[in-house]
Design an enzyme around this catalytic site. Structure first.
Site, short mmCIF file in Angstrom:
data_model
loop_
_atom_site.label_atom_id
_atom_site.label_comp_id
_atom_site.label_asym_id
_atom_site.label_seq_id
_atom_site.Cartn_x
_atom_site.Cartn_y
_atom_site.Cartn_z
N GLU A 161 3.48 4.24 -10.65
CA GLU A 161 3.17 3.15 -9.74
C GLU A 161 1.68 2.83 -9.87
O GLU A 161 0.83 3.52 -9.33
CB GLU A 161 3.50 3.54 -8.30
CG GLU A 161 3.56 2.34 -7.39
CD GLU A 161 4.44 2.59 -6.19
OE1 GLU A 161 5.66 2.32 -6.27
OE2 GLU A 161 3.93 3.11 -5.19
N CYS A 169 -0.25 7.35 -10.58
CA CYS A 169 -0.52 6.34 -9.55
C CYS A 169 -2.00 5.98 -9.51
O CYS A 169 -2.86 6.84 -9.61
CB CYS A 169 -0.07 6.84 -8.18
SG CYS A 169 -0.10 5.56 -6.90
N TYR A 213 0.86 -1.20 0.00
CA TYR A 213 0.00 0.00 0.00
C TYR A 213 0.89 1.24 0.00
O TYR A 213 1.86 1.32 0.77
CB TYR A 213 -0.93 0.00 1.22
CG TYR A 213 -1.94 -1.13 1.12
CD1 TYR A 213 -3.14 -0.95 0.44
CD2 TYR A 213 -1.66 -2.39 1.64
CE1 TYR A 213 -4.05 -2.00 0.29
CE2 TYR A 213 -2.56 -3.45 1.48
CZ TYR A 213 -3.75 -3.24 0.80
OH TYR A 213 -4.63 -4.29 0.64
N SER A 214 0.54 2.20 -0.87
CA SER A 214 1.29 3.46 -0.93
C SER A 214 1.07 4.23 0.37
O SER A 214 -0.06 4.31 0.85
CB SER A 214 0.79 4.35 -2.07
OG SER A 214 0.74 3.64 -3.27
N TYR A 267 -1.44 -0.35 -10.11
CA TYR A 267 -1.71 -1.69 -9.59
C TYR A 267 -3.11 -2.17 -9.98
O TYR A 267 -3.87 -1.40 -10.54
CB TYR A 267 -1.56 -1.70 -8.06
CG TYR A 267 -2.11 -0.49 -7.33
CD1 TYR A 267 -3.45 -0.41 -6.96
CD2 TYR A 267 -1.28 0.60 -7.03
CE1 TYR A 267 -3.95 0.70 -6.29
CE2 TYR A 267 -1.77 1.72 -6.35
CZ TYR A 267 -3.12 1.76 -5.99
OH TYR A 267 -3.61 2.87 -5.33
P1 FAD Z 1 -7.16 -10.17 -2.97
O1 FAD Z 1 -7.92 -10.99 -2.02
O2 FAD Z 1 -5.69 -10.40 -3.08
O3 FAD Z 1 -7.82 -10.28 -4.37
C1 FAD Z 1 -7.18 -9.79 -5.49
C2 FAD Z 1 -7.37 -10.78 -6.61
O4 FAD Z 1 -8.76 -10.87 -6.90
C3 FAD Z 1 -6.71 -10.36 -7.89
O5 FAD Z 1 -5.38 -10.78 -7.93
C4 FAD Z 1 -7.56 -11.05 -8.91
O6 FAD Z 1 -7.13 -12.37 -9.06
C5 FAD Z 1 -8.92 -11.09 -8.27
N1 FAD Z 1 -9.77 -10.03 -8.81
C6 FAD Z 1 -9.68 -8.71 -8.55
N2 FAD Z 1 -10.65 -8.03 -9.19
C7 FAD Z 1 -11.36 -8.96 -9.86
C8 FAD Z 1 -12.48 -8.89 -10.72
N3 FAD Z 1 -13.07 -7.72 -11.00
N4 FAD Z 1 -12.94 -10.04 -11.25
C9 FAD Z 1 -12.36 -11.22 -10.97
N5 FAD Z 1 -11.30 -11.35 -10.17
C10 FAD Z 1 -10.80 -10.24 -9.63
N6 FAD Z 1 -4.49 -0.47 -2.84
C11 FAD Z 1 -5.13 0.50 -2.13
O7 FAD Z 1 -6.31 0.37 -1.81
N7 FAD Z 1 -4.45 1.65 -1.77
C12 FAD Z 1 -3.16 1.85 -2.07
O8 FAD Z 1 -2.59 2.88 -1.73
C13 FAD Z 1 -2.47 0.82 -2.79
N8 FAD Z 1 -1.18 0.96 -3.11
C14 FAD Z 1 -0.53 -0.01 -3.79
C15 FAD Z 1 0.81 0.17 -4.10
C16 FAD Z 1 1.49 -0.79 -4.82
C17 FAD Z 1 2.95 -0.57 -5.15
C18 FAD Z 1 0.81 -1.97 -5.22
C19 FAD Z 1 1.53 -3.03 -5.99
C20 FAD Z 1 -0.50 -2.17 -4.91
C21 FAD Z 1 -1.21 -1.19 -4.18
N9 FAD Z 1 -2.54 -1.37 -3.82
C22 FAD Z 1 -3.19 -0.36 -3.15
C23 FAD Z 1 -3.28 -2.63 -4.13
C24 FAD Z 1 -3.14 -3.60 -2.94
O9 FAD Z 1 -1.81 -4.04 -2.83
C25 FAD Z 1 -4.00 -4.85 -3.09
O10 FAD Z 1 -3.70 -5.46 -4.32
C26 FAD Z 1 -5.48 -4.58 -3.03
O11 FAD Z 1 -5.84 -4.00 -1.77
C27 FAD Z 1 -6.27 -5.90 -3.17
O12 FAD Z 1 -5.81 -6.80 -2.22
P2 FAD Z 1 -6.82 -7.79 -1.49
O13 FAD Z 1 -6.03 -8.68 -0.59
O14 FAD Z 1 -7.94 -7.05 -0.88
O15 FAD Z 1 -7.41 -8.62 -2.69
#
Ligand code: FAD
Ligand code: A2P
Length: 369
Positions: free
Chosen positions: A367, A327, A148-149, A369
């Site tokens: 950046e 971003c 997360y940023s 994601y």
């Molecule tokens: P997970 O449970 O990991 O689910 C994600 C997975 O669900 C995906 O990989 C995909 O397989 C599946 N999926 C997603 N959407 C769909 C769809 N529409 N249909 C079907 N499948 C789908 N997030 C923020 O909120 N704020 C930030 O500031 C932020 N900064 C980031 C900075 C960087 C450098 C990076 C790489 C990512 C950042 N993110 C940010 C994103 C964050 O890291 C997570 O990826 C995001 O919160 C989702 O994680 P999760 O565990 O909730 O979802």
């Protein structure tokens, strides 16, 4: 009388002494140059928080040199103080919604206490941290970390230098008629003050701000992509933050912000305050996709706003002191590229040549994601 050979031998014998004196002088000055005072003394960190040193102005024939300088310059930015095997357990201080009545989804501002971290978890604006959600995945293994940023400056929202804040959207999507909640984003939106959270990092050197006070900063953000931009803008315009950081920003900051609805605009009150306090330094252009239309009658995205402002934007980009930060949603990259291509054309420039040059000069920061 000395013979000629005695003089030559005597002269040669002094060379090591002269080299020694020069090397002493060089060491003395390089030591002084690397010991700039910092605006926050970390309590226990082996890695000092960084006030970045300036990039020499990139002249065409100095490009290779300036790239080396950029790499060296970032060498002292803290990274991976905490890793997944030994994360820091930070305490949640606050967790509140950033959205207004009628907004879509869930986006929260979450702050963690870092003061008990040892070594101290320090960071600079533009970096990210990792969060390891509690619980196990479908295979019974601990969940992997998500990045997360960081949305706060190194001084934190309370300016005491021992907190870190995030801006998190809960991931939600439909699959086979069922609503799926993202693991980590749901965990983060649900945590309560007092809860302990496993934190890793900090990581990332892509989104760091330049050191120059007269740099121009163009920011292209969608949704939570505003997180690093919020940190930059606080560093530039928030009164107490400015007192702490002694960084007297004199350039132009231009934020292009994409949100689905007005009620989804993040940190809006702060941004409006910066606009009225710094009308000559801050410009704020919104693309509210589900309330505004582009010229083709489609949803208004930030790339449409970029096109509208092509001339002014490219005048800024032609200035070597301008940096561009992108971003948020990965999906916006092709759209931004297309808009920049068209916008560049209007100025007789070729974006596919210009973009790698900007990247090489450390002025194009992405950046997504
Ligand atoms: P997970 O449970 O990991 O689910 C994600 C997975 O669900 C995906 O990989 C995909 O397989 C599946 N999926 C997603 N959407 C769909 C769809 N529409 N249909 C079907 N499948 C789908 N997030 C923020 O909120 N704020 C930030 O500031 C932020 N900064 C980031 C900075 C960087 C450098 C990076 C790489 C990512 C950042 N993110 C940010 C994103 C964050 O890291 C997570 O990826 C995001 O919160 C989702 O994680 P999760 O565990 O909730 O979802
Ligand atoms: P929309 O969802 O209306 O299509 P949030 O993260 O709060 O949902 O905000 C993301 C913003 O970025 C929304 O306004 C969203 O519009 C917009 N968006 C979605 N896809 C793109 C894209 N490909 N390029 C630019 N903006 C996009």
């Amino acid at each position: 009388m000395y013979s000629q050979s005695t003089v030559i031998v005597g002269g040669l014998a002094h060379i090591p002494v002269v080299i020694g004196i020069f090397s002493f002088i060089q060491k003395f000055f390089s030591k002084r140059a690397s010991s700039f005072p910092q605006d926050i003394e970390p309590k226990k960190s082996p890695v000092k928080p960084v006030e970045q040193k300036s990039i020499p102005k990139p002249t065409p024939d100095a490009k290779a040199v300036s790239n080396t300088v950029i790499k060296k310059k970032h060498a002292d930015v803290p990274v991976n103080i905490y890793r997944p095997k030994t994360p820091y357990e930070g305490t949640v201080i606050e967790n509140y919604s950033l959205l207004k009545e009628g907004a879509i989804g869930r986006v929260n501002h979450i702050t963690f206490d870092l003061k008990d971290s040892d070594p101290f978890l320090n960071y600079v604006e533009g970096q990210s941290i990792g969060i390891m959600p509690a619980g196990e995945d479908a295979n019974g293994k601990p969940h992997k970390l998500r990045l997360y940023s960081i949305a706060s400056t190194r001084h934190g929202d309370d300016f005491n230098g021992n907190t870190v804040s995030l801006c998190v959207r809960q991931l939600q999507y439909e699959k086979d008629g069922e609503t799926i909640n993202g693991v980590c984003s749901t965990y983060l939106c649900d945590i309560k003050p007092g809860d302990k959270v496993k934190i890793t990092g900090p990581v990332g050197k892509e989104m760091l701000l330049p050191d120059e006070e007269d740099a121009n900063i163009v920011m292209l953000a969608t949704g939570t992509g505003i997180a690093p931009m919020r940190a930059y803008l606080r560093r530039m315009f928030e009164p107490t933050e400015k007192e702490k950081n002694k960084w007297n920003f004199k350039g132009k900051a231009w934020l292009f912000m994409g949100a689905p609805k007005s009620a989804n605009l993040l940190y809006e009150e702060d941004l409006q305050r910066y606009l009225s306090d710094y009308p000559d330094n801050f410009k704020y252009t919104k693309a509210i996709s589900r309330e505004q239309q582009n010229t083709k009658g489609g949803r208004m995205y930030i790339q449409d706003r970029v096109l509208e402002s092509a001339n002014e934007l490219f005048n800024m980009i032609e200035n070597e002191k301008t940096h561009i930060y992108l971003c948020g949603l990965k999906g916006m990259e092709p759209g931004i590229d297309e808009a920049m291509t068209n916008a560049a054309e209007e100025k007789g420039l070729n974006w596919s040549e210009l973009r790698p040059q900007l990247k090489k000069a450390g002025r194009w920061h992405v950046e997504t994601y």
